[in-house]
Design an enzyme around this catalytic site. Structure first.
Site, PDB file in Angstrom:
ATOM      1  N   PRO A   9      37.017  39.954  46.298  1.00  0.00           N
ATOM      2  CG  PRO A   9      38.689  41.205  45.283  1.00  0.00           C
ATOM      3  CD  PRO A   9      38.410  39.843  45.837  1.00  0.00           C
ATOM      4  CG  ASN A  10      34.810  44.930  44.301  1.00  0.00           C
ATOM      5  OD1 ASN A  10      34.594  45.812  45.143  1.00  0.00           O
ATOM      6  ND2 ASN A  10      35.921  44.900  43.585  1.00  0.00           N
ATOM      7  NE  ARG A  17      31.692  43.981  40.839  1.00  0.00           N
ATOM      8  CZ  ARG A  17      32.619  43.057  40.730  1.00  0.00           C
ATOM      9  NH1 ARG A  17      32.457  41.869  41.300  1.00  0.00           N
ATOM     10  NH2 ARG A  17      33.727  43.290  40.062  1.00  0.00           N
ATOM     11  CE1 TYR A  22      31.487  40.145  37.276  1.00  0.00           C
ATOM     12  CE2 TYR A  22      30.956  42.445  37.718  1.00  0.00           C
ATOM     13  CZ  TYR A  22      31.866  41.476  37.339  1.00  0.00           C
ATOM     14  OH  TYR A  22      33.158  41.838  37.023  1.00  0.00           O
ATOM     15  CG  ASN A  73      34.341  34.571  41.619  1.00  0.00           C
ATOM     16  OD1 ASN A  73      35.362  35.107  41.183  1.00  0.00           O
ATOM     17  ND2 ASN A  73      33.128  34.896  41.197  1.00  0.00           N
ATOM     18  CB  ALA A  76      39.822  42.127  40.924  1.00  0.00           C
ATOM     19  CG  HIS A  79      42.166  39.000  36.403  1.00  0.00           C
ATOM     20  ND1 HIS A  79      41.824  37.917  35.617  1.00  0.00           N
ATOM     21  CD2 HIS A  79      40.976  39.540  36.811  1.00  0.00           C
ATOM     22  CE1 HIS A  79      40.493  37.826  35.550  1.00  0.00           C
ATOM     23  NE2 HIS A  79      39.961  38.796  36.275  1.00  0.00           N
ATOM     24  CG  ASP A  86      52.392  30.917  45.774  1.00  0.00           C
ATOM     25  OD1 ASP A  86      52.299  30.394  44.654  1.00  0.00           O
ATOM     26  OD2 ASP A  86      53.313  31.700  46.090  1.00  0.00           O
ATOM     27  CD  GLU A  97      40.119  30.802  38.332  1.00  0.00           C
ATOM     28  OE1 GLU A  97      41.188  30.338  38.777  1.00  0.00           O
ATOM     29  OE2 GLU A  97      40.067  31.630  37.404  1.00  0.00           O
ATOM     30  CG  HIS A  99      35.878  33.742  36.846  1.00  0.00           C
ATOM     31  ND1 HIS A  99      36.390  34.621  37.773  1.00  0.00           N
ATOM     32  CD2 HIS A  99      36.863  32.871  36.541  1.00  0.00           C
ATOM     33  CE1 HIS A  99      37.650  34.283  38.020  1.00  0.00           C
ATOM     34  NE2 HIS A  99      37.956  33.228  37.289  1.00  0.00           N
ATOM     35  CG  LEU A 100      29.187  35.278  39.335  1.00  0.00           C
ATOM     36  CD1 LEU A 100      29.337  36.483  40.228  1.00  0.00           C
ATOM     37  CD2 LEU A 100      27.877  34.581  39.580  1.00  0.00           C
ATOM     38  CB  SER A 101      31.409  37.846  33.805  1.00  0.00           C
ATOM     39  OG  SER A 101      32.726  37.953  34.325  1.00  0.00           O
ATOM     40  NE  ARG A 106      33.682  41.398  32.168  1.00  0.00           N
ATOM     41  CZ  ARG A 106      33.696  41.670  33.479  1.00  0.00           C
ATOM     42  NH1 ARG A 106      33.708  40.678  34.352  1.00  0.00           N
ATOM     43  NH2 ARG A 106      33.671  42.917  33.893  1.00  0.00           N
TER      44      ARG A 106
HETATM   45  C1  DQA Z   1      34.674  37.820  38.264  1.00  0.00           C
HETATM   46  C2  DQA Z   1      35.471  38.276  37.049  1.00  0.00           C
HETATM   47  C3  DQA Z   1      36.642  39.146  37.462  1.00  0.00           C
HETATM   48  O1  DQA Z   1      37.364  39.577  36.317  1.00  0.00           O
HETATM   49  C4  DQA Z   1      36.147  40.373  38.200  1.00  0.00           C
HETATM   50  O2  DQA Z   1      37.230  41.159  38.650  1.00  0.00           O
HETATM   51  C5  DQA Z   1      35.213  40.056  39.306  1.00  0.00           C
HETATM   52  C6  DQA Z   1      34.246  38.981  39.144  1.00  0.00           C
HETATM   53  C7  DQA Z   1      33.393  37.044  37.874  1.00  0.00           C
HETATM   54  O3  DQA Z   1      32.848  36.372  38.734  1.00  0.00           O
HETATM   55  O4  DQA Z   1      32.943  37.137  36.725  1.00  0.00           O
HETATM   56  O5  DQA Z   1      35.184  40.745  40.317  1.00  0.00           O
HETATM   57  O6  DQA Z   1      35.493  36.939  39.018  1.00  0.00           O
END
Ligand code: DQA
Length: 161
Positions: A9-10, A17, A22, A73, A76, A79, A86, A97, A99-101, A106
């Site tokens: 998502p997002n 964003r 990011y 990725n 959210a 978490h 699963d 896995e 994550h950009l950040s 954080r």
């Molecule tokens: C994220 C980190 C997550 O905590 C966050 O909810 C995201 C992006 C990242 O790519 O840094 O939406 O997965």
């Protein structure tokens, strides 16, 4: 080799964003450069993004028997989602896995990943480059796994001749 790249998502809003967190790359531009990187490695990639947990679960399940590895990725859902965890485990595929950040620098709620324990590794905080590193890692893993078989075949060939 086929790798499925799945984004949660997002992430469709990347580029617009929170660019300070990011980066400025859109998901489309990440897809373009990752596709070029994959082509250079001789790898086929598929790319999927959804904001909907169930759609992500379905897309992950569809990789069973159709891909050799996953890059995910979960955003959210990293978490919160037992269902995505699963689904990754159900595929039995090596999954990296991304994550950009750097989720560990954080808010505390981002420090827990429900999905990381069913992945072979996690890349966090290296921006869009993380996807390429994940692809490199999966290719290297597959190449290394294939080598002993090739060596065994070569040795068997020598014995027969
Ligand atoms: C994220 C980190 C997550 O905590 C966050 O909810 C995201 C992006 C990242 O790519 O840094 O939406 O997965």
């Amino acid at each position: 080799m086929k790798i499925a790249v799945i984004n949660g998502p997002n992430l469709g809003l990347l580029g617009r964003r929170e660019p300070a967190v990011y980066g400025h790359d859109s998901l489309a531009s990440i897809q373009t450069s990752l596709t070029a990187h994959a082509r250079a490695l001789g790898v086929d990639i598929t790319f999927f993004q959804s904001d909907v947990e169930g759609e992500l679960v379905t897309a992950i399940g569809q990789t069973l028997g159709a891909a050799d590895g996953l890059i995910i990725n979960p955003a959210a859902y990293t978490h919160t989602s037992v269902a995505i965890r699963d689904a990754i485990a159900a595929t039995g595929l090596p999954c990296v896995e991304v994550h950009l950040s750097n989720i560990y620098s954080r808010e505390p709620f981002r420090h827990t990943s429900l999905t990381a324990p069913v992945c072979v590794g996690v890349i966090s905080g290296l921006g869009a480059h993380g996807y390429e590193l994940a692809l490199d890692a999966l290719v290297r893993r597959q190449t290394r796994a294939a080598k002993p078989v090739a060596r065994r075949r070569a040795a068997a060939g020598k014995r027969q001749s």
